[in-house]
Design an enzyme around this catalytic site. Structure first.
Site: not given
Ligand SMILES: Nc1ncnc2c1ncn2[C@@H]1O[C@H](COP(=O)(O)OP(=O)(O)OP(=O)(O)O)[C@@H](O)[C@H]1O
Ligand SMILES: [Mg+2]
Length: 222
Positions: A112, A14, A114, A38, A176, A51
């Site tokens: 961060e 997300i 998981s 992390k 977000n 990440d």
């Molecule tokens: N505000 C944003 N603008 C552009 N792309 C975004 C944005 N937020 C998230 N993304 C894209 O969405 C995807 C998922 O985001 P992200 O990896 O940050 O999620 P996460 O919650 O850290 O996932 P995980 O649970 O795997 O750690 C990525 O490709 C990221 O670049």
């Molecule tokens: Mg992540």
């Protein structure tokens, strides 16, 4: 004494990493020496492609890769399952040792999580613990990253209530994928009203800076 802040979210994928990178980048620009950690990453072939590597680069931390995370798993499944498949269980002692190292290097450390807040980290004959146990070991307050759109009220408020029930302090939300539509504006109002927690910032797609007061954000670290 180093201070920390835990970034969780309403689910996997997300935007925790995206938002965390923006947050750290903005704080570092203001002169705060903020690091990243992390405990366990699954579904990445290398630290650089994970990440941790993304945040290290995007937020201009420039840290050695091995200080950024404790466990890296290839399989894109919950850490407890990846650890079982790859026969490398997460050890509490390793997390605490690595935490000592990263907090010795930075006055502020952003951690961060998981997945979402409910995330099993280890489940075998020797031990069982979850992500929330790591948050307790490290004694961290949390921020919840939540998408802005349809379904956000339920996911955001459930996460806040679960954390309250479990005695995990929540400082507020970062929203977000915000477009500012009338529905999203109302979602934000409802999330604050129902959870009793503030929305500290909103992030639109492809934002490159976090539109928030760095001095206020840094006070969330404890
Ligand atoms: N505000 C944003 N603008 C552009 N792309 C975004 C944005 N937020 C998230 N993304 C894209 O969405 C995807 C998922 O985001 P992200 O990896 O940050 O999620 P996460 O919650 O850290 O996932 P995980 O649970 O795997 O750690 C990525 O490709 C990221 O670049
Ligand atoms: Mg992540």
């Amino acid at each position: 004494m180093s201070k920390g802040l835990f970034i969780t979210g309403t689910g996997t994928d997300i935007g925790k990493t995206y938002v965390t990178a923006l947050l750290i980048k903005s704080l570092r620009r203001k002169g705060y020496d903020v690091g990243y950690y992390k405990a366990a990453i699954s579904g990445a072939p290398s630290v650089g492609a994970s990440d941790a590597g993304y945040v290290n680069k995007t937020a201009h931390i420039g840290e050695d890769e091995d200080l950024l995370l404790s466990y890296l798993y290839d399989h894109a499944v919950s850490p407890h399952l990846a650890a079982r498949w790859e026969k490398r269980p997460v050890e509490k002692e390793v997390i605490l040792q690595d935490w000592q190292r990263v907090t010795a290097a930075y006055p502020y450390v952003t951690v961060e999580g998981s997945g979402g807040i409910i995330c099993p980290i280890r489940d075998d004959e020797k031990a069982f613990f979850q992500l929330e146990d790591i948050v307790r070991w490290l004694k961290l307050p949390s921020l919840i990253v939540s998408p802005a759109g349809l379904g956000a009220i339920n996911d955001a408020v459930l996460t806040a209530f679960y954390m309250k029930e479990k005695g995990l302090p929540v400082q507020g939300f970062i929203i977000n994928h915000y477009t500012g539509s009338p529905m999203e504006q109302d979602n934000l109002r409802m999330i604050e009203k129902l959870s009793g927690k503030p929305i500290l910032a909103v992030v639109a797609d492809n934002d490159e800076v976090l539109d928030a007061d760095a001095d206020a954000i840094i006070r969330l670290y404890q």
